[in-house]
Design a protein around this motif. Sequence first.
Motif, PDB file in Angstrom:
ATOM      1  N   ASP A   8      57.615 -10.306  33.559  1.00 33.15           N
ATOM      2  CA  ASP A   8      56.599  -9.266  33.710  1.00 33.15           C
ATOM      3  C   ASP A   8      57.239  -7.889  33.720  1.00 33.15           C
ATOM      4  OD1 ASP A   8      53.691 -10.362  34.612  1.00 33.15           O
ATOM      5  OD2 ASP A   8      55.261 -11.770  35.176  1.00 33.15           O
ATOM      6  N   ASP A  11      54.645  -2.502  30.854  1.00 34.65           N
ATOM      7  CA  ASP A  11      53.839  -2.329  29.647  1.00 34.65           C
ATOM      8  C   ASP A  11      53.765  -3.580  28.790  1.00 34.65           C
ATOM      9  OD1 ASP A  11      56.435  -2.396  28.778  1.00 34.65           O
ATOM     10  OD2 ASP A  11      56.375  -0.489  27.685  1.00 34.65           O
ATOM     11  N   GLU A  40      44.565 -12.808  32.995  1.00 34.89           N
ATOM     12  CA  GLU A  40      45.244 -11.637  33.537  1.00 34.89           C
ATOM     13  C   GLU A  40      45.220 -10.466  32.556  1.00 34.89           C
ATOM     14  OE1 GLU A  40      49.859 -10.475  34.627  1.00 34.89           O
ATOM     15  OE2 GLU A  40      49.157 -12.535  34.960  1.00 34.89           O
ATOM     16  N   ARG A  43      41.925  -8.661  32.132  1.00 39.52           N
ATOM     17  CA  ARG A  43      41.626  -7.760  33.236  1.00 39.52           C
ATOM     18  C   ARG A  43      42.515  -6.523  33.219  1.00 39.52           C
ATOM     19  NH1 ARG A  43      41.933 -12.645  36.089  1.00 39.52           N
ATOM     20  NH2 ARG A  43      43.902 -11.927  36.995  1.00 39.52           N
ATOM     21  N   GLU A  44      43.800  -6.723  32.962  1.00 38.85           N
ATOM     22  CA  GLU A  44      44.779  -5.635  32.974  1.00 38.85           C
ATOM     23  C   GLU A  44      45.584  -5.708  31.678  1.00 38.85           C
ATOM     24  OE1 GLU A  44      47.094  -5.914  36.504  1.00 38.85           O
ATOM     25  OE2 GLU A  44      45.373  -5.829  37.841  1.00 38.85           O
ATOM     26  N   ARG A  46      48.003  -5.594  28.658  1.00 37.75           N
ATOM     27  CA  ARG A  46      49.381  -5.256  28.307  1.00 37.75           C
ATOM     28  C   ARG A  46      49.704  -5.938  26.980  1.00 37.75           C
ATOM     29  NH1 ARG A  46      53.153  -7.300  32.990  1.00 37.75           N
ATOM     30  NH2 ARG A  46      51.393  -8.678  33.415  1.00 37.75           N
TER      31      ARG A  46
END
Length: 248
Positions: A8, A11, A40, A43-44, A46
């Motif tokens: 993780d 960006d 994930e 929702r967010e 990247r």
Amino acid sequence: MPTILRDDRADRLWVRLHRPEARNAIDRAMVDELHEVCDELEREPRILLIGGSDGVFAGGADIAELRDRTPADAREGINSRLFDRLARLPMPVIAVVDGWALGGGAELAYAADLRIASDRARFGSPEPSLGIVPAAGATWRLPRLVGEPLAKHMLLAGRVLDAREALAAGLVVAVHDPSELDAAADALVDRIAALDPLAIRHTKRLIDDPTDDPRAAAEAAQAECFGSPAKYERMTAWLDRRPERKNA
């Protein structure tokens, strides 16, 4: 044991398929874990990079599981629903292919926005030799990527593309030595991450989801970008850096 390994970053998210005992074959547990990744990133958002391990991207779907699946399982679209979801993620998805990408593994790579490969990458679809069809994306994504004649050669006659052939066909955007592949993939992500995320998300959507009125869709997306503070800040910075050039 997890079937994927994660790295993780702010960006980007690196995901590595990790079933070395099965050449990273995609089983139901891996499908479930990749759905969690999608949860994930929806929702967010990247950028997502998907790679393999031990010199193999993915040797296909897990044949031990496929052998016992029923017609009802086929209609459930276990792999195809996942690959569709990965393809629809808001930010770009990059397949980092080192070694074999076969069957469902190849279809996973085809669902990505971009593919980057090592010089030992191989792409193929052996499903008909096992009495099944490539039903998780190859029959509709591969012709768009490489053209119908080459796609049919791969899907109907079992042709396997090596890395250089994949590059010539436009299936991958670059080929690197295996030792340099991850760094090259990160460099590609760096280029994407330097751009405006809202503009990238809209551009990907406009490419992937054509409508009956693409002009109206593009204008609506542009209107949202024009209302973003990032647009003004980026254009101001560009003009400040290059006062002699005033046009995009």
